[in-house]
Scaffold this motif. Structure first.
Motif, PDB file in Angstrom:
ATOM      1  N   VAL A   1      47.059  39.438  33.891  1.00 25.31           N
ATOM      2  CA  VAL A   1      45.933  38.617  34.620  1.00 25.31           C
ATOM      3  C   VAL A   1      44.917  38.378  33.403  1.00 25.31           C
ATOM      4  CG1 VAL A   1      46.292  39.348  36.940  1.00 25.31           C
ATOM      5  CG2 VAL A   1      45.010  40.764  35.309  1.00 25.31           C
ATOM      6  N   ASN A   2      44.250  37.663  33.508  1.00 24.33           N
ATOM      7  CA  ASN A   2      43.227  37.244  32.534  1.00 24.33           C
ATOM      8  C   ASN A   2      42.020  38.160  32.519  1.00 24.33           C
ATOM      9  OD1 ASN A   2      41.241  36.260  34.525  1.00 24.33           O
ATOM     10  ND2 ASN A   2      42.408  34.121  34.243  1.00 24.33           N
ATOM     11  N   TRP A   3      41.210  38.575  31.671  1.00 23.22           N
ATOM     12  CA  TRP A   3      40.057  39.594  31.881  1.00 23.22           C
ATOM     13  C   TRP A   3      39.270  39.322  32.955  1.00 23.22           C
ATOM     14  CZ3 TRP A   3      34.809  38.617  31.599  1.00 23.22           C
ATOM     15  CH2 TRP A   3      34.545  37.272  31.276  1.00 23.22           C
ATOM     16  N   LYS A   4      38.939  38.159  33.525  1.00 22.82           N
ATOM     17  CA  LYS A   4      38.224  38.027  34.562  1.00 22.82           C
ATOM     18  C   LYS A   4      38.730  38.384  35.899  1.00 22.82           C
ATOM     19  CE  LYS A   4      35.691  33.895  33.060  1.00 22.82           C
ATOM     20  NZ  LYS A   4      35.117  32.387  33.325  1.00 22.82           N
ATOM     21  N   ARG A   5      40.125  38.338  36.120  1.00 22.69           N
ATOM     22  CA  ARG A   5      40.751  38.825  37.017  1.00 22.69           C
ATOM     23  C   ARG A   5      40.798  40.165  36.992  1.00 22.69           C
ATOM     24  NH1 ARG A   5      45.284  34.219  38.972  1.00 22.69           N
ATOM     25  NH2 ARG A   5      43.617  32.348  39.407  1.00 22.69           N
ATOM     26  N   LEU A   6      41.077  40.521  36.060  1.00 18.77           N
ATOM     27  CA  LEU A   6      41.313  42.242  35.504  1.00 18.77           C
ATOM     28  C   LEU A   6      40.012  42.982  36.146  1.00 18.77           C
ATOM     29  CD1 LEU A   6      42.793  44.662  34.584  1.00 18.77           C
ATOM     30  CD2 LEU A   6      41.964  44.213  32.470  1.00 18.77           C
ATOM     31  N   LEU A   7      38.699  42.451  35.636  1.00 16.46           N
ATOM     32  CA  LEU A   7      37.709  42.909  36.152  1.00 16.46           C
ATOM     33  C   LEU A   7      37.526  42.875  37.694  1.00 16.46           C
ATOM     34  CD1 LEU A   7      34.942  41.775  33.417  1.00 16.46           C
ATOM     35  CD2 LEU A   7      35.956  44.121  33.581  1.00 16.46           C
ATOM     36  N   CYS A   8      37.719  41.866  38.222  1.00 18.22           N
ATOM     37  CA  CYS A   8      37.782  41.716  39.716  1.00 18.22           C
ATOM     38  C   CYS A   8      38.614  42.442  40.331  1.00 18.22           C
ATOM     39  CB  CYS A   8      38.018  40.387  39.993  1.00 18.22           C
ATOM     40  SG  CYS A   8      38.087  39.978  41.782  1.00 18.22           S
ATOM     41  N   LEU A   9      39.976  42.900  39.924  1.00 20.22           N
ATOM     42  CA  LEU A   9      41.075  43.720  40.430  1.00 20.22           C
ATOM     43  C   LEU A   9      40.097  45.209  40.416  1.00 20.22           C
ATOM     44  CD1 LEU A   9      43.717  43.262  41.630  1.00 20.22           C
ATOM     45  CD2 LEU A   9      44.719  43.738  39.269  1.00 20.22           C
ATOM     46  N   ILE A  10      39.956  45.441  39.159  1.00 25.35           N
ATOM     47  CA  ILE A  10      39.161  46.877  38.950  1.00 25.35           C
ATOM     48  C   ILE A  10      38.022  47.222  40.117  1.00 25.35           C
ATOM     49  CG2 ILE A  10      38.230  48.533  37.316  1.00 25.35           C
ATOM     50  CD1 ILE A  10      39.642  47.186  35.125  1.00 25.35           C
ATOM     51  N   LEU A  11      37.151  46.146  40.166  1.00 27.48           N
ATOM     52  CA  LEU A  11      36.125  46.519  41.138  1.00 27.48           C
ATOM     53  C   LEU A  11      36.430  46.639  42.505  1.00 27.48           C
ATOM     54  CD1 LEU A  11      33.113  46.382  41.614  1.00 27.48           C
ATOM     55  CD2 LEU A  11      33.165  43.671  41.981  1.00 27.48           C
ATOM     56  N   LEU A  12      37.473  45.844  42.612  1.00 26.77           N
ATOM     57  CA  LEU A  12      38.040  46.031  44.106  1.00 26.77           C
ATOM     58  C   LEU A  12      38.932  47.198  44.288  1.00 26.77           C
ATOM     59  CD1 LEU A  12      39.717  42.662  44.584  1.00 26.77           C
ATOM     60  CD2 LEU A  12      37.523  43.202  45.572  1.00 26.77           C
ATOM     61  N   ASP A  13      39.677  47.821  43.312  1.00 29.01           N
ATOM     62  CA  ASP A  13      40.146  48.833  43.527  1.00 29.01           C
ATOM     63  C   ASP A  13      39.099  50.196  43.417  1.00 29.01           C
ATOM     64  OD1 ASP A  13      42.744  48.324  43.669  1.00 29.01           O
ATOM     65  OD2 ASP A  13      43.277  48.553  41.646  1.00 29.01           O
ATOM     66  N   ILE A  14      38.153  50.214  42.734  1.00 25.52           N
ATOM     67  CA  ILE A  14      36.844  51.246  42.921  1.00 25.52           C
ATOM     68  C   ILE A  14      36.361  51.168  44.384  1.00 25.52           C
ATOM     69  CG2 ILE A  14      34.523  51.585  42.139  1.00 25.52           C
ATOM     70  CD1 ILE A  14      35.421  50.444  39.405  1.00 25.52           C
ATOM     71  N   ILE A  15      36.241  50.233  44.936  1.00 25.62           N
ATOM     72  CA  ILE A  15      35.716  49.950  46.251  1.00 25.62           C
ATOM     73  C   ILE A  15      36.708  50.692  47.284  1.00 25.62           C
ATOM     74  CG2 ILE A  15      34.992  48.498  48.239  1.00 25.62           C
ATOM     75  CD1 ILE A  15      34.231  46.527  46.199  1.00 25.62           C
ATOM     76  N   LEU A  16      37.797  50.246  47.075  1.00 22.49           N
ATOM     77  CA  LEU A  16      38.843  50.733  48.069  1.00 22.49           C
ATOM     78  C   LEU A  16      39.228  52.175  47.874  1.00 22.49           C
ATOM     79  CD1 LEU A  16      41.823  47.961  47.628  1.00 22.49           C
ATOM     80  CD2 LEU A  16      40.512  48.630  49.530  1.00 22.49           C
ATOM     81  N   ILE A  17      39.204  52.767  46.657  1.00 19.76           N
ATOM     82  CA  ILE A  17      39.005  54.328  46.474  1.00 19.76           C
ATOM     83  C   ILE A  17      37.928  54.882  46.933  1.00 19.76           C
ATOM     84  CG2 ILE A  17      39.126  55.987  44.441  1.00 19.76           C
ATOM     85  CD1 ILE A  17      41.812  54.493  44.897  1.00 19.76           C
ATOM     86  N   ILE A  18      36.861  54.493  46.859  1.00 21.75           N
ATOM     87  CA  ILE A  18      35.448  55.156  47.520  1.00 21.75           C
ATOM     88  C   ILE A  18      35.734  55.249  49.047  1.00 21.75           C
ATOM     89  CG2 ILE A  18      33.166  54.444  48.045  1.00 21.75           C
ATOM     90  CD1 ILE A  18      32.733  53.169  45.361  1.00 21.75           C
ATOM     91  N   PHE A  19      36.256  54.180  49.953  1.00 23.18           N
ATOM     92  CA  PHE A  19      36.571  54.193  51.089  1.00 23.18           C
ATOM     93  C   PHE A  19      37.937  55.079  51.420  1.00 23.18           C
ATOM     94  CE2 PHE A  19      33.968  50.420  51.314  1.00 23.18           C
ATOM     95  CZ  PHE A  19      33.099  50.706  52.529  1.00 23.18           C
ATOM     96  N   LEU A  20      38.541  55.180  50.747  1.00 26.72           N
ATOM     97  CA  LEU A  20      39.841  56.206  50.681  1.00 26.72           C
ATOM     98  C   LEU A  20      39.147  57.515  50.697  1.00 26.72           C
ATOM     99  CD1 LEU A  20      42.880  56.347  51.272  1.00 26.72           C
ATOM    100  CD2 LEU A  20      42.933  56.502  48.618  1.00 26.72           C
ATOM    101  N   MET A  21      38.490  57.848  49.890  1.00 29.41           N
ATOM    102  CA  MET A  21      37.477  59.142  49.718  1.00 29.41           C
ATOM    103  C   MET A  21      36.829  59.497  51.185  1.00 29.41           C
ATOM    104  SD  MET A  21      39.120  60.881  47.321  1.00 29.41           S
ATOM    105  CE  MET A  21      40.533  60.201  47.856  1.00 29.41           C
ATOM    106  N   ILE A  22      36.097  58.334  51.460  1.00 29.72           N
ATOM    107  CA  ILE A  22      35.177  58.748  52.537  1.00 29.72           C
ATOM    108  C   ILE A  22      35.977  59.128  53.947  1.00 29.72           C
ATOM    109  CG2 ILE A  22      33.930  57.514  54.424  1.00 29.72           C
ATOM    110  CD1 ILE A  22      32.775  55.733  52.200  1.00 29.72           C
ATOM    111  N   MET A  23      37.307  58.496  53.916  1.00 29.28           N
ATOM    112  CA  MET A  23      38.037  58.706  55.082  1.00 29.28           C
ATOM    113  C   MET A  23      38.885  60.079  54.941  1.00 29.28           C
ATOM    114  SD  MET A  23      39.163  54.984  56.518  1.00 29.28           S
ATOM    115  CE  MET A  23      39.648  54.591  55.037  1.00 29.28           C
ATOM    116  N   ILE A  24      39.323  60.563  53.656  1.00 24.62           N
ATOM    117  CA  ILE A  24      39.971  61.634  53.304  1.00 24.62           C
ATOM    118  C   ILE A  24      41.355  61.786  54.207  1.00 24.62           C
ATOM    119  CG2 ILE A  24      39.513  63.895  52.419  1.00 24.62           C
ATOM    120  CD1 ILE A  24      36.655  63.596  53.287  1.00 24.62           C
ATOM    121  N   LYS A  25      42.075  61.132  54.251  1.00 29.11           N
ATOM    122  CA  LYS A  25      43.297  61.217  55.000  1.00 29.11           C
ATOM    123  C   LYS A  25      44.453  61.585  53.934  1.00 29.11           C
ATOM    124  CE  LYS A  25      41.802  60.369  59.017  1.00 29.11           C
ATOM    125  NZ  LYS A  25      41.421  61.295  60.037  1.00 29.11           N
TER     126      LYS A  25
END
Length: 418
Positions: free
Chosen positions: A187-211
């Motif tokens: 992916v180009n750098w813009k989509r890469l940054l977007c993908l990283i941001l989305l993953d960070i958000i997802l990991i945060i919520f994954l850690m909130i639920m702690i399953k």
């Protein structure tokens, strides 16, 4: 063109729209989902008749074999009404194999060519569900209370979007797997940054639920993709994601305590009710019931009932909450016996071996993720589990099929689409 010709011409686009909506399912209310599936089924049947291709019987029978075993078990189950409800919940194990066994090669190719877009949509839909639910709670609760009670609130305060935290955690796990597959494609750098941001958000919520189940399954899925793709950049990204998860487990006392439960296993009591202890007590009863389950099980309507009867004798606390086996493999033996478990394992192994020989690592990673979570959850007995398992597996299986051969006698519409 006549109406029929126009319909056939736009049919691949219509089917793609349905698939887009299916990948947006996390943010689509439950009542609308069956309508999308029905439209997709009708579109698949129309494409089948237009292309005049043979129905994929082997694919259909293998992929839907479990639902037929469920139906046969109604003959000897006592609680037929409950059994029918469970079959209805698992109906996508029949419907999605039927859809993709009918669908023409041209339409399947058209969808698979857009698979990266579909994966993007699922990632975005999961992020929107996580953030949307949190913002909704912020209108009634403080920031800290919203984080603290988030896993419980999403079960009941979301209307048609309510979801058990373990299934939202599974959506997050699959989304991260999709993001790694997209990254490996390039992916180009813009989509890469977007993908990283989305993953960070997802990991945060994954850690909130702690399953624990989905977290462990995700770490293993990340490790698998990193090894098979042999992409140095992916190795760095995957390493960072895994490191964040592991460090959070090690540093955060609340998260650490949840994983420490795995080392403090004991029978569940009214005053000692960690998820690990509850599962330990459930598994004790389930293993006691296995010898009598035999080859055909107790029946789809009675598997859970015999487990509850055991709870009443050994752990009344569990009986009052009517827990299921919390292990899909044990649940299959209780419901439809070792025959059902063998059929399910054959289905998984066949497609995993086939996918590995064709380097279909997307399918393998998704199946491995769900199979790992199945050790702690009855995924095939809950709508938010079986729906996505059946959709992803039956769609990505098509990557292993030879879909390049054109019909010997293409119609005029086929020529236009080509």
């Amino acid at each position: 063109m006549s109406f029929k010709e126009k319909l056939m011409f736009y049919l691949p686009q219509l089917i793609l729209v349905c698939c887009i909506l299916l990948f947006l399912t996390p943010i689509i209310p439950r009542g609308i989902r069956p309508v999308i599936v029905v439209i997709l089924l009708i579109g698949s049947i129309l494409s089948y008749y237009n292309a005049k291709q043979p129905f994929r019987w082997s694919n259909f029978l293998l992929n839907s074999s479990l639902i037929f075993i469920y139906a046969i078990s109604l003959i000897y189950t006592e609680d037929v009404e409950y059994g029918i409800r469970k079959i209805s919940t698992a109906s996508t194990l029949l419907i999605f194999p039927l859809i993709f066994s009918f669908m023409s090669k041209r339409c399947i190719r058209y969808i698979l060519d857009k698979r990266y877009m579909l994966m993007w949509l699922f990632i975005v839909a999961t992020v929107l569900l996580c953030i949307g639910a949190f913002l909704k709670f912020m209108t009634h609760y403080s920031f800290n209370d919203s984080i603290l009670h988030y896993p419980n609130i999403i079960r009941s305060d979301l209307g048609g979007w309510k979801i058990h935290p373990i299934y939202l955690s599974m959506h997050i796990g699959v989304s991260v797997i999709f993001s790694l597959v997209i990254f490996n494609k390039g992916v180009n750098w813009k989509r890469l940054l977007c993908l990283i941001l989305l993953d960070i958000i997802l990991i945060i919520f994954l850690m909130i639920m702690i399953k624990k189940g989905p977290i462990i399954a995700l770490i293993l899925g990340i490790a698998f993709l990193t090894l098979v793709f042999k992409n140095k950049k992916l190795f760095i990204i995957s390493g960072l994601v895994a490191a964040v998860i592991i460090c959070t487990i090690a540093v955060n006392p609340k998260v650490q305590s949840r994983f420490a439960e795995l080392l403090q296993v004991q029978n569940a009591k009214d005053d000692i009710t960690s998820s690990t202890n509850i599962r330990y007590s459930i598994y004790q009863c389930a293993f006691d019931m296995l010898p009598d389950a035999g080859l055909i099980g107790y029946g789809i309507g009675d598997g859970k009932n015999v487990l509850i009867e055991c709870f009443q004798e050994q752990a009344a606390f569990l009986a009052s909450h009517k827990y299921n086996s919390h292990n899909q493999y044990l649940g299959l033996v209780l419901n439809v016996g070792y025959l059902g478990l063998i059929l399910f394992v054959v289905f998984l192994l066949y497609h995993m071996i086939r996918a590995f020989s064709r380097k279909n690592y997307l399918l393998i990673a998704v199946v491995l993720f769900y199979c790992m979570v199945m050790f702690s959850e009855n995924i095939l007995e809950r709508e938010n589990g079986v729906w996505f398992f059946a959709l992803f597996v039956n769609l990505f299986i098509m990557l292993d099929w030879n879909l390049t051969k054109i019909d010997k006698e293409p119609t005029s519409i086929d020529k236009l689409i080509k």
